[in-house]
Design an enzyme around this catalytic site. Structure first.
Site, mmCIF file in Angstrom:
data_model
loop_
_atom_site.group_PDB
_atom_site.id
_atom_site.type_symbol
_atom_site.label_atom_id
_atom_site.label_comp_id
_atom_site.label_asym_id
_atom_site.label_seq_id
_atom_site.Cartn_x
_atom_site.Cartn_y
_atom_site.Cartn_z
ATOM 1 N N LYS A 40 26.327 -20.666 6.105
ATOM 2 C CA LYS A 40 26.955 -19.449 6.840
ATOM 3 C C LYS A 40 28.509 -20.144 7.045
ATOM 4 C CE LYS A 40 24.858 -20.353 10.991
ATOM 5 N NZ LYS A 40 23.810 -20.208 12.281
ATOM 6 N N TYR A 263 56.617 -26.724 22.958
ATOM 7 C CA TYR A 263 56.696 -25.548 23.784
ATOM 8 C C TYR A 263 56.546 -25.939 25.132
ATOM 9 C CZ TYR A 263 56.918 -22.645 19.366
ATOM 10 O OH TYR A 263 57.311 -22.200 18.252
HETATM 11 C C1 LIG Z 1 22.960 -21.125 12.688
HETATM 12 C C2 LIG Z 1 21.355 -20.872 12.574
HETATM 13 C C3 LIG Z 1 20.613 -22.019 12.233
HETATM 14 C C4 LIG Z 1 21.056 -23.397 12.151
HETATM 15 O O1 LIG Z 1 21.273 -23.962 13.387
HETATM 16 P P1 LIG Z 1 21.751 -25.425 13.553
HETATM 17 O O2 LIG Z 1 21.841 -25.784 14.898
HETATM 18 O O3 LIG Z 1 23.240 -25.541 12.788
HETATM 19 O O4 LIG Z 1 20.890 -26.450 12.570
HETATM 20 C C5 LIG Z 1 19.176 -21.764 12.280
HETATM 21 N N1 LIG Z 1 18.834 -20.561 12.503
HETATM 22 C C6 LIG Z 1 19.582 -19.435 12.739
HETATM 23 C C7 LIG Z 1 19.023 -18.077 13.004
HETATM 24 C C8 LIG Z 1 21.087 -19.713 12.718
HETATM 25 O O5 LIG Z 1 21.907 -18.462 13.103
#
Ligand SMILES: *Cc1c(COP(=O)(O)O)cnc(C)c1O
Length: 375
Positions: A40, A263
């Protein structure tokens, strides 16, 4: 370091380190657990297409995404492994997801009837993973009343939905905590009430969960951060760094006592100093909180970031570092000779987590993959 002299800043990604992190996790959980790499958010910012190209060589169970578009993009890339959308979809996305053949995490009875309706309309079998909320609170059927929604699930299966998997998500696996065992017990209790067939794939742990409780790695594990070189939790093994961030020196200035930078003029030279401007800023995903706080490495030496970070430029104090020239490369994340800055070092300085640093690296930074072609 493979560099394009025209790039002002870029992200370098090590394919072989990513593969070694996959092996480390696989070794920890044993051969009985299949990997569901989470890709993702552009594979945590490293670049989806290249990450998938590499991860496919490890023969994963499938890939995990959070959105309909991410699932469709994986299909456009030619992925033939199962694609699981773990987050609940907005109702209006359901039909397109079923039509595309994505596997869907299902969190409530409404979603169950949406997928069965959609499956009927488009003439496809809906493949579902039942998410059970054992404490995360953001998604999933409540573990406490599994028996009360078992009817909806049975109904959906009778209408032709294929029950592929069931999962829960740990909320504190990164901080050694009894809650992991509590969530595990709740999950088992819900599964018992649901009479889960053996064919259903059970997946519980994320990166931290897999490393801390390998015995909870069931037939599959959903892992992200560790693969991409982010620390999964305090006291857990460090991954190999995968991501480096570099920027070029685009301006050098001799400063005198009283001169200010950035800034708000929040930094003032105390005496004669030398400042270098780097072609990278918060518009590239460098946290603004690093202003007057973080540091970079150039020619193997640390240089403090001075003044506020702006959208396109970050200024560093190179008074102690000789022979810096225009076009030289500074390391914001990564190593240069004996100095190293990890994703988690930056995250700590910016009061956040490695996940946010990685996924925050903006599309303006080209992703330069190393070691991809040899795969
Ligand atoms: C993003 C996600 C993971 C992965 O978690 P990590 O801590 O990056 O290993 C696993 N399960 C779900 C439902 C997630 O949204």
């Amino acid at each position: 370091m493979l560099t394009n002299p025209r790039d002002r800043a870029w992200v370098e990604v090590q394919a072989d380190a990513l593969l070694r992190n996959v092996s480390t996790l696989q070794q920890v959980v044993g051969p009985g657990s299949r990997l569901i790499p989470m890709v993702k958010a552009d594979a945590y910012g490293v670049g989806l297409s290249q990450a998938v190209q590499i991860l496919e060589t490890t023969n994963p169970w499938g890939f995990g995404v959070a959105t309909l578009d991410e699932g469709l993009e994986l299909q456009r890339l030619g992925v033939i492994y199962p694609i699981l959308v773990v987050s609940p979809l907005p109702p209006a996305s359901t039909e397109a997801a079923v039509e595309a053949g994505l596997q869907l995490g299902i969190s409530n009875p409404e979603a169950l009837s949406l997928v069965t309706d959609a499956a009927e309309r488009v003439g496809r079998v809906a493949e579902i993973h039942i998410e059970i909320d054992t404490g995360i609170g953001r998604a999933g059927f409540n573990w406490k009343d599994a028996s009360s929604w078992k009817y909806d699930l049975d109904h959906a299966v009778n209408l032709g939905a294929r029950w592929v998997g069931s999962y829960t998500h740990l909320h504190s696996a990164d901080e050694d905590h009894d809650t992991v065992l509590e969530q595990w017990t709740r999950f088992q209790e819900a599964l018992r009430q649901l009479d889960v067939p053996d064919s259903v794939l059970i997946h519980i742990v994320n990166s931290a969960g897999a490393l801390r409780f390998p015995e909870l790695a069931t037939s599959a594990i959903r892992t992200g951060i560790f693969l991409y070189g982010g620390r999964a939790g305090v006291g857990l093994p460090d991954p190999e760094p995968v991501v480096s961030v570099y920027a070029r020196v685009i301006h050098i200035r001799q400063a005198h006592a009283g001169d200010t930078v950035g800034y708000g003029a929040t930094y003032r030279a105390e005496a004669n100093e030398c400042w270098a401007s780097l072609g990278i800023g918060y518009g590239d995903g460098i946290p603004r909180l690093l202003g007057n706080r973080g540091s970079i490495v150039i020619h193997g030496c640390r240089a403090p970031i001075i003044g506020r970070i702006s959208m396109d430029v970050t200024v560093v104090n190179i008074s102690e570092i000789p022979n810096v020239s225009l076009g030289d490369v500074a390391t914001l994340i990564g190593s240069d000779q004996d100095e190293q800055i990890t994703v988690d070092d930056v995250a700590e300085q910016a009061d956040t987590i490695g996940y946010e640093i990685l996924t925050g690296l903006s599309p303006r930074l080209p992703r330069i993959w190393k070691g991809l072609d040899e795969q």
